[in-house]
Design an enzyme around this catalytic site. Structure first.
Site, PDB file in Angstrom:
ATOM      1  N   HIS A 208     -81.875 -36.688  27.772  1.00  0.00           N
ATOM      2  CA  HIS A 208     -81.286 -36.092  28.976  1.00  0.00           C
ATOM      3  C   HIS A 208     -82.325 -35.802  30.046  1.00  0.00           C
ATOM      4  O   HIS A 208     -81.982 -35.221  31.086  1.00  0.00           O
ATOM      5  CB  HIS A 208     -80.539 -34.806  28.628  1.00  0.00           C
ATOM      6  CG  HIS A 208     -79.215 -35.068  27.976  1.00  0.00           C
ATOM      7  ND1 HIS A 208     -78.071 -35.345  28.686  1.00  0.00           N
ATOM      8  CD2 HIS A 208     -78.878 -35.148  26.667  1.00  0.00           C
ATOM      9  CE1 HIS A 208     -77.070 -35.547  27.850  1.00  0.00           C
ATOM     10  NE2 HIS A 208     -77.528 -35.443  26.618  1.00  0.00           N
TER      11      HIS A 208
ATOM     12  N   LYS B 137     -77.731 -42.889  29.748  1.00  0.00           N
ATOM     13  CA  LYS B 137     -77.309 -41.721  30.540  1.00  0.00           C
ATOM     14  C   LYS B 137     -77.752 -41.929  31.994  1.00  0.00           C
ATOM     15  O   LYS B 137     -77.117 -42.700  32.711  1.00  0.00           O
ATOM     16  CB  LYS B 137     -77.857 -40.448  29.902  1.00  0.00           C
ATOM     17  CG  LYS B 137     -77.383 -40.316  28.440  1.00  0.00           C
ATOM     18  CD  LYS B 137     -77.765 -39.012  27.821  1.00  0.00           C
ATOM     19  CE  LYS B 137     -77.573 -39.005  26.312  1.00  0.00           C
ATOM     20  NZ  LYS B 137     -76.191 -39.164  25.871  1.00  0.00           N
TER      21      LYS B 137
ATOM     22  N   SER C 105     -79.026 -30.960  24.720  1.00  0.00           N
ATOM     23  CA  SER C 105     -77.864 -31.580  25.354  1.00  0.00           C
ATOM     24  C   SER C 105     -76.690 -30.639  25.545  1.00  0.00           C
ATOM     25  O   SER C 105     -75.855 -30.869  26.412  1.00  0.00           O
ATOM     26  CB  SER C 105     -77.422 -32.796  24.548  1.00  0.00           C
ATOM     27  OG  SER C 105     -77.128 -32.434  23.220  1.00  0.00           O
TER      28      SER C 105
END
Ligand SMILES: Cc1ncc(COP(=O)(O)O)c(C=O)c1O
Length: 394
Positions: free
Chosen positions: A210, A241, A182
């Site tokens: 991610h 996300k 990340s």
């Protein structure tokens, strides 16, 4: 008057302040968008994980509103008592299909998915072999499990092999890596780690927070990107996300998921999502299927912005994803760079210790599918001006 027993906290904050590391929370006025209003400034927003712009996508909004109208605003219970609604079950069916696994289970966040899973599948008798840059939630899960923790240098498969070779025979071992790291935006060496896990009989776990919505076919993540289906036992993802909502999930075998239903403490002891959150996540999975152009645009913007930063002469590390760090080393310089960029109309957070190593402080940037070329060009010009002003680039 009694002395304040928390006075030592003020002393710690003073120290941070003197080091230039005290960071007040920035406040977004309005929606999470690529062009946003933050603390009263119009800025190009390079700080969110809203990779595809789904946090404000009309289809997700509409499904959330419909779910509130038909199902209410709260679930009223933990999953194992009365808090499992059919929309939660439908979301888990869709996530398992998305990740090509037998089953999945949703947690309140990616953080609790990682921490709750590692802590429940391991005991004090077991061993974890973990990349040094794995996310804090994996580290906390390892600590909670009380397993013995061996950390290998970032992405160093040979070092992981040496650790595995040195372990006593007959112990249960979890080998764990982020799919996308990340803070650096690079990919875990998953094909080599999976082969290692098979060779040494380890449980293989990947945190794809991610990567989901970003890598692989229709955003299925790094397991799909590297074609490792069936070779990773525990896949963690987040709904918070690229999927635009909130929550985390674990995808894997039916046995793993049934076990987590009985032993994962955040699943057992915390109320399930409001139905609108589940509905939003299902809508996000539909959008990934129906609008592949969003992921293409994300990657076009990523390539454009990375090339621009590199041409300016910034150290952008080894990123392979839309996360591009601008590494400056000293934390005070990183915070100054972030502050000056903000004044110039660009919101990119400074990140220092303990999130990254003391000498690897940086400003982290994330572009999204919804940034316009003009906005990215504006941001690059601001990086150039401020970077030269602070002596970060020549
Ligand atoms: C690698 C990684 N794993 C897990 C998480 C936690 O996800 P969530 O924000 O859904 O709790 C994050 C987000 O901060 C992350 O960067």
């Amino acid at each position: 008057m009694h002395p304040d027993p928390l006075a030592y906290l003020a002393a710690e904050l003073d120290t941070l302040n003197r080091q230039g590391l005290l960071r007040p929370l920035r406040v977004l006025q309005g929606e999470q968008e690529a062009a946003a209003r933050v603390d009263g400034h119009r800025v190009v927003n390079l700080s969110s994980n809203n990779y595809l712009g789904l946090a404000t996508h009309p289809k997700l909004r509409a499904r959330a509103i419909e779910a509130i109208r038909t199902l209410g605003v709260g679930s009223g219970s933990v999953r194992t008592i009365a808090g499992t609604m059919d929309i939660h079950v439908e979301l888990e069916r869709r996530l398992a299909e998305f990740k090509r696994t037998e089953a999945s289970v949703v947690f309140q966040s990616g953080f609790t998915a990682n921490a709750g899973t590692v802590a429940s599948i391991l005991t004090a008798e077991d061993i974890v072999v973990s990349d040094e840059l794995n996310h804090a939630s994996i580290i906390d899960g390892c600590r909670l499990s009380r397993a013995t923790i061996h950390v290998f240098p970032h992405k160093d498969v040979d070092a992981a092999r040496r650790v595995l070779r040195s372990l006593p025979a007959g112990r249960r071992v979890l080998l764990v890596s982020d799919g996308v790291f990340s803070m650096d935006g690079d990919l875990g060496p998953l094909p080599a780690l999976s082969a290692l896990a098979e060779e040494f009989g380890c449980i293989m776990m990947v945190d794809d927070a991610h990567a989901s919505g970003v890598f692989g076919r229709n955003g299925r993540g790094t397991i799909d990107h590297f074609d490792l289906h069936g070779r990773v036992n525990v896949q963690v993802g987040t709904l918070s996300k690229a999927l635009g909502a909130l929550g985390g999930y674990v995808a894997g075998s039916r046995t793993l998921i049934d076990f987590l239903h009985h032993r994962a403490r955040p699943f057992l002891f915390s109320t399930s999502h409001p139905p609108a959150v589940a509905a939003t996540a299902i809508a996000a999975l539909d959008v990934l299927q129906e609008e592949p152009g969003l992921i293409e645009r994300l990657w076009e913007n990523t390539r454009f912005f990375k090339a621009g930063l590199a041409a300016l002469g910034f150290d952008t590390g080894a990123s392979e994803s839309p996360i591009t760090p601008v590494i400056v080393g000293d934390a005070a310089v990183a915070m100054r760079l972030s502050d000056r960029l903000f004044e110039a109309g660009v919101f990119a957070q400074g990140i220092g210790f303990p999130t990254v190593a003391r000498d690897r402080a940086r400003v982290r940037t994330i572009v999204t599918a919804t940034h316009t070329r003009e906005a990215l060009q504006f941001a690059l010009e601001a990086f150039g001006t401020v970077g030269r002003e602070l002596g970060v680039i020549a």
